[in-house]
Design a protein around this motif. Structure first.
Motif, PDB file in Angstrom:
ATOM      1  N   VAL A 165      -6.245  21.181  80.086  1.00 41.49           N
ATOM      2  CA  VAL A 165      -6.930  21.364  81.370  1.00 41.49           C
ATOM      3  C   VAL A 165      -5.967  21.888  82.434  1.00 41.49           C
ATOM      4  O   VAL A 165      -6.266  22.868  83.130  1.00 41.49           O
ATOM      5  CB  VAL A 165      -7.580  20.042  81.836  1.00 41.49           C
ATOM      6  N   PHE A 166      -4.826  21.258  82.579  1.00 45.12           N
ATOM      7  CA  PHE A 166      -3.877  21.689  83.610  1.00 45.12           C
ATOM      8  C   PHE A 166      -3.302  23.069  83.301  1.00 45.12           C
ATOM      9  O   PHE A 166      -3.026  23.854  84.208  1.00 45.12           O
ATOM     10  CB  PHE A 166      -2.757  20.652  83.756  1.00 45.12           C
ATOM     11  N   GLN A 167      -3.133  23.357  82.029  1.00 40.27           N
ATOM     12  CA  GLN A 167      -2.625  24.671  81.658  1.00 40.27           C
ATOM     13  C   GLN A 167      -3.650  25.754  81.976  1.00 40.27           C
ATOM     14  O   GLN A 167      -3.323  26.799  82.561  1.00 40.27           O
ATOM     15  CB  GLN A 167      -2.284  24.686  80.169  1.00 40.27           C
ATOM     16  N   ILE A 168      -4.915  25.524  81.579  1.00 41.85           N
ATOM     17  CA  ILE A 168      -5.978  26.493  81.853  1.00 41.85           C
ATOM     18  C   ILE A 168      -6.191  26.640  83.356  1.00 41.85           C
ATOM     19  O   ILE A 168      -6.370  27.751  83.871  1.00 41.85           O
ATOM     20  CB  ILE A 168      -7.289  26.068  81.158  1.00 41.85           C
ATOM     21  N   TYR A 169      -6.177  25.516  84.062  1.00 39.87           N
ATOM     22  CA  TYR A 169      -6.355  25.562  85.513  1.00 39.87           C
ATOM     23  C   TYR A 169      -5.266  26.394  86.183  1.00 39.87           C
ATOM     24  O   TYR A 169      -5.544  27.194  87.088  1.00 39.87           O
ATOM     25  CB  TYR A 169      -6.352  24.136  86.084  1.00 39.87           C
ATOM     26  N   ALA A 170      -4.014  26.223  85.751  1.00 36.82           N
ATOM     27  CA  ALA A 170      -2.911  26.979  86.337  1.00 36.82           C
ATOM     28  C   ALA A 170      -3.113  28.478  86.148  1.00 36.82           C
ATOM     29  O   ALA A 170      -2.858  29.287  87.052  1.00 36.82           O
ATOM     30  CB  ALA A 170      -1.583  26.539  85.720  1.00 36.82           C
TER      31      ALA A 170
END
Length: 377
Positions: A165-170
């Protein structure tokens, strides 16, 4: 029958050993195994085979299997080397750091807020009184460990899911931002848009996990009397009884809940931390208190916004094929309101808000601190 033991670096010895054993092999089929020890991981790889000398000389058979063992060993060594080469390069990249930091954040969030999450789920799916009453009854009947029932499933998966999630969000928050400079933080509009899309995508990973978690949290209650032995057992039973459709029960409502909630979630966090510590979005440096408060406020805002949808999702995922009460999202909403009033859509909100503040404060704090450590290195 164990013939010999070698280290992972003794490929030549493996070949030599078998080549010299050809004359001493028995004339009838026998099972043999060779253990190859890995001193770095402190474990061993075992290869077993059966020698059938019919039609072949003994030396031919041993040579054939020697080549097989050597090939297996070399293949394993190459795969291990690929993994060892990939990981440092991955962590060195900004994408890899976002992934690792998100994983640490997910772990911190699960551990810190799971007991409150169990109380929230029971409140949403029943009318058994306040959170304190439910807590007292659970601890008296089953002990404190009941509050952590079903934690293995989200702990094992949410760590990975949060990292993704945090990777995709970034990536998406920058893609939706007009600025091309890597030194400029994503715009708040880009943050909201990236969060919205991230929430929709992560629902595909999260929905089966939450289904299993809810079934475990509700067992031994009036809703689910069947005792389950663990997340894998629950998942297997759902798969055998209901198939893929059963595993993804509640996927639609999960997407409806998570897409807008994640947009608001990330927007609130970035907005709040900038207000509390002006300039921190560009140069970082905010204090732990800022991380905790901004993360907590982000969690509270997203949960208050999406809570009625979460109540519907819990009720849809709590039902089994043998006890179907609701035909879909609208049917569940209509029947729930008719039977218990509109207050049912907000039942357990206090527990959810308390949990949201604690969990998301922990998530963002662990995420930001991990990022700092990785970038400082």
């Amino acid at each position: 029958m164990l013939l010999h033991s070698f280290t992972m670096f003794d490929t030549c010895k493996v070949f030599s050993f078998f080549a010299h054993q050809g004359s001493s092999l028995p004339a009838h089929g026998h099972a043999y195994s060779i253990r190859i020890y890995n001193p770095l991981l402190e474990n061993a790889l075992c290869f077993s085979f059966l020698l059938f000398p019919s039609g072949y000389s003994e030396s031919d058979c041993s040579h054939c299997h020697t080549l097989h063992v050597v090939m297996e060993l070399e293949t394993w060594r190459k795969k291990r080397q690929v993994v060892m080469d990939f990981w440092p390069e991955f962590v060195a990249s900004s994408t890899g750091r976002e992934f690792v930091a998100g994983g640490f954040g997910g772990t911190a969030g699960i551990i810190s807020g799971y007991p409150l999450d169990t109380l929230r789920v029971i409140q949403q799916n029943s009318n058994n009184g306040s959170a304190f009453t439910i807590l007292r009854n659970m601890v008296a009947k089953e002990g404190p460990s009941a509050l952590y029932r079903g934690m293995a499933a989200p702990l094992a998966s949410v760590t990975f899911q949060n990292a993704v999630v945090f990777q995709i969000y970034a990536l998406l928050s920058r893609a939706f931002s007009p600025s091309d400079s890597v030194n400029e933080p994503p715009s708040l509009k880009g943050v909201a848009s990236g969060g919205f899309c991230t929430g929709a995508l992560q629902a595909i990973l999260l929905s089966p996990v939450e289904l299993v978690k809810i079934r475990l949290q509700l067992q031994n209650t009036c809703q689910l009397t069947e005792t389950q032995n663990g997340p894998i057992t629950v998942a297997n039973k759902i798969w055998k009884r209901e198939g893929l459709r059963g595993i993804y029960r509640g996927l639609g409502i999960t997407m409806l809940r998570d897409a807008p909630a994640h947009g608001l979630y990330f927007w609130t966090y970035e907005y709040t931390r900038e207000k509390l510590h002006p300039g921190c979005r560009k140069v970082s440096g905010e204090s732990l208190n800022t991380m905790l408060i901004a993360g907590g406020m982000a969690g509270v805002a997203s949960w208050v916004f999406s809570y009625p949808l979460d109540v519907i999702k819990t009720r849809l995922q709590a039902q089994t094929r043998s006890s179907l009460k609701y035909k879909g999202i609208l049917d569940c909403l209509r029947k729930s309101v008719n039977e218990e009033g509109y207050v049912v859509l907000w039942r357990g909100l206090g527990t959810a808000v308390a949990r949201a503040f604690v969990v998301n404060g922990a998530i963002f704090s662990a995420y930001e601190i991990t990022l700092r450590c990785l970038f400082n290195d």
